[in-house]
Design an enzyme around this catalytic site. Structure first.
Site, PDB file in Angstrom:
ATOM      1  N   ASP A 156      -2.101   0.007 -18.529  1.00  0.00           N
ATOM      2  CA  ASP A 156      -1.950  -0.133 -17.096  1.00  0.00           C
ATOM      3  C   ASP A 156      -0.700   0.683 -16.744  1.00  0.00           C
ATOM      4  OD1 ASP A 156      -2.048  -1.391 -14.435  1.00  0.00           O
ATOM      5  OD2 ASP A 156      -0.275  -2.461 -15.139  1.00  0.00           O
ATOM      6  N   ASP A 158       1.396   0.613 -13.441  1.00  0.00           N
ATOM      7  CA  ASP A 158       2.449  -0.067 -12.687  1.00  0.00           C
ATOM      8  C   ASP A 158       2.706  -1.475 -13.227  1.00  0.00           C
ATOM      9  OD1 ASP A 158       2.577   2.165 -10.938  1.00  0.00           O
ATOM     10  OD2 ASP A 158       0.803   1.408  -9.911  1.00  0.00           O
TER      11      ASP A 158
END
Length: 178
Positions: free
Chosen positions: A15, A17
């Site tokens: 991922d 952020d």
């Protein structure tokens, strides 16, 4: 099942952020990209072992008109400038209301990344900071590791199969290191 019960993944999808870089909501400014302290070293360790790396990121700011594709590309380019080249990028431009097959916790971005890498989801792992990341991994048939942050809900951490205190710990779990 302990970490020594399976082979290391052939690819790790991150991922963006809250996992690789500090989360700046709807960030369209490359100057605000701030990698977590361990991110570069963790990625270098994976790459040095021949493990491919990728990013899977929900970017609903596109659907909401808060970000342009050029802004997302500029931020991603800055992430790559700071953390080295990734083998694959998958971005979901949809909002939660769109019901698309790519937005995490749906497995679409993982399936697409695996197809592009020529790997099966079972040969990949996903590292993220919220339940949707590890739920997408499970839905795709990949291993998921949750690295909780201040935004991770306690029930998400409780539901995750693999949880690590930080990025280095997550990679150690996947590589079978102590």
């Amino acid at each position: 099942m302990g970490s020594s019960d399976f082979a290391p993944p052939r690819a790790v999808l991150f991922d963006r952020d809250g996992t690789l870089v500090r989360d700046v909501p709807y960030n369209g400014n490359p100057a605000l990209v701030d990698p977590f302290p361990q991110a570069a070293a963790v990625l270098q360790e994976l790459r040095s072992r021949g493990i491919r790396t990728g990013v899977i990121s929900n970017q609903s700011g596109l659907a909401r008109g808060l970000l342009t594709p050029a802004q997302v590309q500029a931020v991603n380019a800055r992430v790559e400038e700071l953390l080295g080249p990734f083998d694959v990028w998958e971005i979901c431009p949809h909002s939660a209301e769109d019901g698309c097959p790519c937005r995490k916790p749906a497995p679409g971005m993982i399936h697409s990344a695996c197809a592009r890498l020529g790997l099966r989801p079972a040969d990949t792992a996903v590292i993220g900071d919220i339940g949707a990341d590890v739920e997408a991994a499970a839905a795709a048939g990949a291993r998921g590791v949750l690295v909780p942050t201040s935004v991770t809900r306690p029930e998400e951490a409780a539901a995750a199969t693999l949880v690590a205190a930080d990025l280095a710990g997550a990679v150690d779990l996947l590589l079978g290191s102590p």
